[in-house]
Scaffold this active site. Structure first.
Site, PDB file in Angstrom:
ATOM      1  N   SER A 193     -18.069   0.680  -6.404  1.00  0.00           N
ATOM      2  CA  SER A 193     -19.416   1.229  -6.579  1.00  0.00           C
ATOM      3  C   SER A 193     -20.124   0.705  -7.817  1.00  0.00           C
ATOM      4  O   SER A 193     -21.356   0.767  -7.894  1.00  0.00           O
ATOM      5  CB  SER A 193     -19.360   2.762  -6.635  1.00  0.00           C
ATOM      6  OG  SER A 193     -18.503   3.200  -7.690  1.00  0.00           O
ATOM      7  N   ASP A 213     -25.198   9.672 -12.462  1.00  0.00           N
ATOM      8  CA  ASP A 213     -24.591  10.813 -11.780  1.00  0.00           C
ATOM      9  C   ASP A 213     -23.210  11.050 -12.381  1.00  0.00           C
ATOM     10  O   ASP A 213     -22.901  10.533 -13.453  1.00  0.00           O
ATOM     11  CB  ASP A 213     -24.568  10.634 -10.250  1.00  0.00           C
ATOM     12  CG  ASP A 213     -23.615   9.549  -9.762  1.00  0.00           C
ATOM     13  OD1 ASP A 213     -22.791   9.052 -10.560  1.00  0.00           O
ATOM     14  OD2 ASP A 213     -23.697   9.195  -8.577  1.00  0.00           O
ATOM     15  N   HIS A 260     -21.334   7.430 -12.247  1.00  0.00           N
ATOM     16  CA  HIS A 260     -21.972   6.108 -12.245  1.00  0.00           C
ATOM     17  C   HIS A 260     -23.048   6.004 -13.326  1.00  0.00           C
ATOM     18  O   HIS A 260     -23.755   6.975 -13.610  1.00  0.00           O
ATOM     19  CB  HIS A 260     -22.560   5.829 -10.858  1.00  0.00           C
ATOM     20  CG  HIS A 260     -21.529   5.914  -9.773  1.00  0.00           C
ATOM     21  ND1 HIS A 260     -21.350   7.059  -9.026  1.00  0.00           N
ATOM     22  CD2 HIS A 260     -20.618   5.019  -9.340  1.00  0.00           C
ATOM     23  CE1 HIS A 260     -20.362   6.855  -8.160  1.00  0.00           C
ATOM     24  NE2 HIS A 260     -19.904   5.632  -8.334  1.00  0.00           N
TER      25      HIS A 260
END
Length: 373
Positions: A41, A337, A340
């Protein structure tokens, strides 16, 4: 007569300038080293948008993408990711996700992004929900075959050999069995042996990219995700403390990585690499946010609960009915978040990978690798 001669001279010089500019642009397109991206990610530019998976593995919802793109792109951030900045510094366009339907072979000459949010080196990490590193390798081979088919073997070989291959992988392999798996593999094997399995898969992929023709590689070790907002609230009796079971595994991985890369450099002729100490870069910003221009190093911009460490941003995990909080000024935050980073943080890390000194990125930095012919 004089006017006619002046007009001819003007036309001549305009033609000359245009010709020079066109030649420069052609050289840029044909001679620029490409960027191929593998990972999770931290690097996923939207591949998970195009696979059948749970919403928690996608970020094609607001407020993701709010800063630069003004709409969600699939990047798990408010804006651009590290590979986006690396592409900018290398004079490349944004590197598209491999599964983007509008891709054409002409874009592959600049590179492709194969990364998938949640991916690991092991196929057992979030099985069936992400694009594992092995599957990313297969996708790269398909792109290499397309380049050969469209451009011929000689040109394809030139693109593949001059390209830089950027990797960030492994973190999910250690997080998944502790936080998400029904049973822990550590009941039957040691943590050291498990780490060996992870490195075995990573090494096999690197060696296969090398076999296809890749020679220049960039790596990040695993960041301090044991101290991300989500990790800081796992133990509700110690809110704000890093989650030690993950800490030990990350430290073990990061200690092994330089040795593994040195061995590859010894065994593979022409193998050159940049290794960025992402763990230190992220830890410093978590613990000293003001030093790097952030007000918050441990609290997320988007989410709920203590430190906004519950991943409700955009309704990504629990649905919009749960609601979520969103900060007013995202540039003040290290984390967007619960796990991340923000675009601003990505830019800072990318600068260190691109042109950082040898104590943070070595033995080469990416700028040097891109300049190598």
């Amino acid at each position: 007569m004089e006017n006619s001669r002046s007009l001819v001279l003007i036309i001549f010089f305009v033609h000359l300038i245009v010709s020079i500019n066109c030649k420069d642009n052609t050289d840029l397109v044909t001679n620029q080293a490409a960027l191929f991206v593998f990972g999770d990610s931290l690097f996923d530019a939207g591949n998970n948008n195009y696979i059948d998976t749970f919403s928690r593995f996608k970020s094609n919802i607001w407020p993701y993408g709010q800063t630069t793109f003004k709409s969600p792109t699939g990047r798990i951030s408010d804006g651009r990711l590290i590979p986006d900045f690396i592409a900018e510094y290398a004079w490349l366009p944004l590197i598209p996700p491999n599964l983007q339907p509008s891709n054409g072979n002409n874009q592959f000459t600049f590179g492709v992004n194969f990364a998938s949010g949640g991916a690991g080196a092991l196929v057992e990490t979030f099985p069936g929900m992400v694009i594992s590193l092995g599957a990313q390798l297969n996708n790269f081979k398909n792109v290499a075959n397309s380049l050969r088919s469209e451009l011929g073997d000689t040109e394809a070989k030139r693109i593949i050999s001059r390209a830089v291959y950027l990797f960030h992988i492994g973190g999910n392999d250690y997080v998944y069995p502790i936080l998400f798996a029904n049973s822990s593999p550590f009941q039957s094997i040691s943590k050291e042996k498990f780490s060996d399995f992870v490195f075995g898969n990573i090494t096999a992929v690197i060696e296969e990219v090398y076999r296809v023709g890749g020679r220049k590689f960039g790596f990040l070790n695993i960041g301090a995700y044991d101290c991300a907002p989500a990790s800081l609230i796992i133990d509700r009796t110690k809110i704000g403390s890093c989650f030690k079971p993950i800490t030990d595994l990350i430290n073990m991985h990061n200690k092994k990585l330089p040795t593994v890369l040195k061995l590859l450099g010894h065994d593979l002729s022409g193998f050159k690499y940049a290794l960025h100490d992402y763990h230190t870069s992220l830890s410093e910003r978590i613990n000293n946010p003001l030093k790097y221009g952030f007000k918050e190093g441990k609290k997320a911009c988007c989410g709920t609960g203590p430190l906004r460490g519950i991943n409700t941003c955009g309704g990504r995990v629990l649905g919009l009915s749960q609601g979520y909080e969103l900060c007013e000024n995202v540039t003040e935050y290290l984390f967007f978040d619960s796990f991340h980073l923000t675009e601003r943080a990505h830019r800072q890390i990318a600068e260190l990978i691109w042109s950082g000194p040898s104590n943070v990125t070595a033995p080469y930095n990416l700028k040097t690798l891109f300049e190598l012919k």
